[in-house]
Design a protein around this motif. Sequence first.
Motif, short mmCIF file in Angstrom:
data_model
loop_
_atom_site.label_atom_id
_atom_site.label_comp_id
_atom_site.label_asym_id
_atom_site.label_seq_id
_atom_site.Cartn_x
_atom_site.Cartn_y
_atom_site.Cartn_z
N GLY A 295 4.96 -7.01 3.49
CA GLY A 295 4.22 -6.30 4.52
C GLY A 295 3.59 -5.04 3.94
O GLY A 295 3.84 -4.66 2.79
N GLN A 296 2.80 -4.36 4.75
CA GLN A 296 2.03 -3.24 4.22
C GLN A 296 2.91 -2.07 3.78
O GLN A 296 2.76 -1.55 2.67
N ILE A 297 3.83 -1.63 4.63
CA ILE A 297 4.70 -0.52 4.25
C ILE A 297 5.60 -0.94 3.10
O ILE A 297 5.82 -0.18 2.15
N GLY A 298 6.12 -2.16 3.15
CA GLY A 298 7.00 -2.64 2.09
C GLY A 298 6.31 -2.67 0.74
O GLY A 298 6.88 -2.27 -0.28
N ARG A 299 5.06 -3.14 0.70
CA ARG A 299 4.33 -3.17 -0.57
C ARG A 299 4.04 -1.76 -1.07
O ARG A 299 4.18 -1.48 -2.27
N LEU A 300 3.64 -0.88 -0.17
CA LEU A 300 3.35 0.50 -0.57
C LEU A 300 4.60 1.20 -1.09
O LEU A 300 4.55 1.92 -2.09
N PHE A 301 5.73 0.98 -0.42
CA PHE A 301 6.97 1.57 -0.90
C PHE A 301 7.32 1.02 -2.28
O PHE A 301 7.72 1.78 -3.18
N THR A 302 7.18 -0.28 -2.46
CA THR A 302 7.49 -0.89 -3.75
C THR A 302 6.67 -0.26 -4.86
O THR A 302 7.20 0.11 -5.92
N GLU A 303 5.37 -0.13 -4.62
CA GLU A 303 4.50 0.49 -5.62
C GLU A 303 4.95 1.91 -5.94
O GLU A 303 4.98 2.32 -7.11
N GLN A 304 5.30 2.67 -4.90
CA GLN A 304 5.69 4.07 -5.11
C GLN A 304 7.05 4.18 -5.80
O GLN A 304 7.23 5.01 -6.70
N TRP A 305 8.01 3.36 -5.38
CA TRP A 305 9.35 3.50 -5.94
C TRP A 305 9.38 3.08 -7.41
O TRP A 305 10.15 3.64 -8.20
N LEU A 306 8.54 2.16 -7.78
CA LEU A 306 8.49 1.75 -9.18
C LEU A 306 7.94 2.85 -10.09
O LEU A 306 8.10 2.78 -11.31
N GLN A 307 7.32 3.86 -9.48
CA GLN A 307 6.84 5.01 -10.26
C GLN A 307 7.91 6.08 -10.43
O GLN A 307 7.73 7.03 -11.21
N GLU A 308 9.02 5.93 -9.71
CA GLU A 308 10.12 6.89 -9.82
C GLU A 308 10.84 6.73 -11.16
O GLU A 308 10.95 5.62 -11.67
N PRO A 309 11.35 7.82 -11.73
CA PRO A 309 12.19 7.67 -12.92
C PRO A 309 13.39 6.77 -12.60
O PRO A 309 14.11 7.01 -11.63
#
Length: 216
Positions: A10-24
């Motif tokens: 879903g939209q929020i899930g995909r956006l979160f995934t993209e953002q969290w993968l940028q976390e250390p």
Amino acid sequence: MKVAVFGANGQIGRLFTEQWLQEPSGKVRAVIRDAGQAARFEEMGAETAVADLEGPVRKLTEAITGCDAVVFAAGSGGHTGPDKTLLIDLDGAVKAVEAAEAAGIGRFLLVSALGAGDRERWNESIRHYYVAKHYADRAVQSSKLAYTIVRPGGLENGPGTGRVQAAGRLDRGSIPRADVAAVLAAALREPRTVGQAFDLVSGETPIDEALGAALD
């Protein structure tokens, strides 16, 4: 921290995934219903697991075992009827809670809806949706999980602003999905969000500062 994401497609899930993968040290296991969706997430650098929220809790437990936290961002969507809303937004969330407990995962974040905790604030035209969100919230709150419930207002597409309002009760408003995803990531970084439920709309305050003020 490896986060299992229900509703990853879903939209929020995909956006979160993209953002969290940028976390250390940020890792994601995208829980998807269709194996054909896996390639997109694997290209991002995420793991995938196939499991259906309408299926048995055992399968959901297997899908998230080994993760450190769960984000439940799944929803039936506005194109389905009340029956699917109850099966996904309510029963799916309850199953995800049961799966997290069975898998020994303590941290759980739930995307709910602004005003869901107060029946007097429900939108009568989509009352079934608020019923589902209300009782999903209550299931999470009555669990043994270290939960955070994020209750966004009307969801918008487009880029996030990085500026929000967050409080236990807010007037109705809207917010880009990208900012909801960013707040989920910020909540995972902020231990004080454990045991908290708050409304969320666009505002003028940077996300980390807004969360801090809401929790003070």
